[in-house]
Write a protein that holds these residues in place. Structure first.
Motif, PDB file in Angstrom:
ATOM      1  N   LEU A 150      38.058  49.234  36.516  1.00 47.74           N
ATOM      2  CA  LEU A 150      39.467  48.918  36.279  1.00 47.74           C
ATOM      3  C   LEU A 150      40.333  50.159  36.432  1.00 47.74           C
ATOM      4  O   LEU A 150      41.381  50.126  37.105  1.00 47.74           O
ATOM      5  N   ILE A 151      39.904  51.269  35.841  1.00 50.55           N
ATOM      6  CA  ILE A 151      40.675  52.509  35.933  1.00 50.55           C
ATOM      7  C   ILE A 151      40.818  52.951  37.381  1.00 50.55           C
ATOM      8  O   ILE A 151      41.915  53.295  37.846  1.00 50.55           O
ATOM      9  N   HIS A 152      39.711  52.916  38.130  1.00 53.00           N
ATOM     10  CA  HIS A 152      39.762  53.361  39.526  1.00 53.00           C
ATOM     11  C   HIS A 152      40.531  52.383  40.406  1.00 53.00           C
ATOM     12  O   HIS A 152      41.168  52.802  41.380  1.00 53.00           O
ATOM     13  N   SER A 153      40.487  51.098  40.081  1.00 51.71           N
ATOM     14  CA  SER A 153      41.262  50.115  40.852  1.00 51.71           C
ATOM     15  C   SER A 153      42.750  50.403  40.740  1.00 51.71           C
ATOM     16  O   SER A 153      43.477  50.396  41.748  1.00 51.71           O
ATOM     17  N   VAL A 154      43.209  50.666  39.519  1.00 50.32           N
ATOM     18  CA  VAL A 154      44.625  50.979  39.312  1.00 50.32           C
ATOM     19  C   VAL A 154      44.992  52.289  40.006  1.00 50.32           C
ATOM     20  O   VAL A 154      46.036  52.399  40.661  1.00 50.32           O
ATOM     21  N   ASN A 155      44.113  53.287  39.884  1.00 50.77           N
ATOM     22  CA  ASN A 155      44.384  54.576  40.528  1.00 50.77           C
ATOM     23  C   ASN A 155      44.427  54.451  42.046  1.00 50.77           C
ATOM     24  O   ASN A 155      45.274  55.068  42.713  1.00 50.77           O
TER      25      ASN A 155
END
Length: 294
Positions: free
Chosen positions: A135-140
């Motif tokens: 999730l964190i990397h998707s947003v980034n």
């Protein structure tokens, strides 16, 4: 104002040396058990990879350069991302305009920290650590895509203004270059954990029972790793424990932000975009986790 805060903290440490020692001991154990094993190998390897990919003479496209910066940062986690952007800025591979936005975007916990410490050790469920990490990397990555899309297109290549010096021993230089970052992380974690512990114990002198939410929030604002540990203990029986941890991971605490600020200032990278994006991520990441996984 800063002088007043400094004197107040000194007074608290002097008046409660036993509690300060206890807090420092907790900080040292957290750093050695929760951060050092997950930070040092990735930091050295990513710095080594950065130097190895810096040997060529050709100028890569801006998109390739941005993806390289993000990929190396994603492997190492914070503050490796800041160290990577600072290194590429000093080598004049990135302009200050590019660096200040990439500093904000290339900022995420390492896979080993998320899956090993958060998922396996704290939640005893590695799949939850995977979800949070993705999730964190998707947003980034969405943010990085927007940055690439709206970046100026006059020239598709980023010129390197100085001749690139070949490193004689990239691995040795990577080890030497990693030492200041490891010391910086250890110092900030121990310091802010100690301060959090002392403030929490001081508040207990005035309030017989410190609310759990207040205690967790205090640690979350100051030091992320210790707050993750305390939140896991405080909300162990709650179905919303992963949401609490995601919120703490979004806040990150002054400890990590100070690490980033020190590394960024060493390369004269402006910090405004970094802090603005952090303010946006604090509500966005927990909200997305709640909508998608809960």
């Amino acid at each position: 104002m800063n002088i007043i805060i400094c004197w107040v903290l000194i007074a608290l440490l002097l008046l409660q040396p036993g509690i300060a020692h206890e807090g420092a001991d907790v900080g040292i154990k957290l750093f050695m058990n929760a951060l050092f094993p997950y930070l040092l190998p990735y930091l050295i390897l990513t710095q080594w990879l950065l130097r190895l990919t810096n040997q060529g003479s050709s100028n890569p496209s801006k998109t390739a350069l941005y993806l390289k910066a993000y990929g190396i940062s994603a492997l190492g986690g914070f503050p490796t991302g800041s160290a990577t952007i600072a290194f590429m800025t000093k080598e004049q591979q990135l302009t200050l305009r590019e660096s200040k936005f990439l500093l904000a975007i290339c900022h995420a916990p390492s896979p080993l920290f998320m899956i090993g410490f958060v998922g396996y050790e704290l939640l005893e469920n590695a799949s939850i650590g995977w979800r949070m990490l993705l999730l964190i990397h998707s947003v980034n990555l969405v943010t990085l895509g927007i940055f690439i899309l709206f970046s100026k297109r006059p020239s598709e290549t980023t010129s390197v203004k100085k001749e690139i010096k070949r490193a004689s021993f990239p691995l040795i230089e990577s080890m030497k270059g990693s030492i200041p970052t490891v010391l910086l992380v250890g110092t900030t974690v121990i310091f802010f954990t100690t301060i959090s512990h002392v403030i929490a114990k001081t508040l207990l002198h005035f309030f017989h029972d410190l609310p759990t939410v207040l205690a967790v929030s205090l640690y979350a604002v100051l030091e992320m790793t210790s707050s993750l540990h305390i939140a896991t203990q405080s909300f162990a029986s709650s179905a919303y424990l992963p949401l609490w941890l995601m919120t703490i991971l979004a806040i990150q605490g002054l400890s990590i932000h100070l690490q980033v600020a020190v590394l960024a200032k060493d390369a004269d990278i402006p910090l405004v975009p970094y802090f603005l994006l952090r303010l946006i991520m604090i509500p966005v990441l927990p909200l997305l986790y709640w909508v998608i996984f809960l």
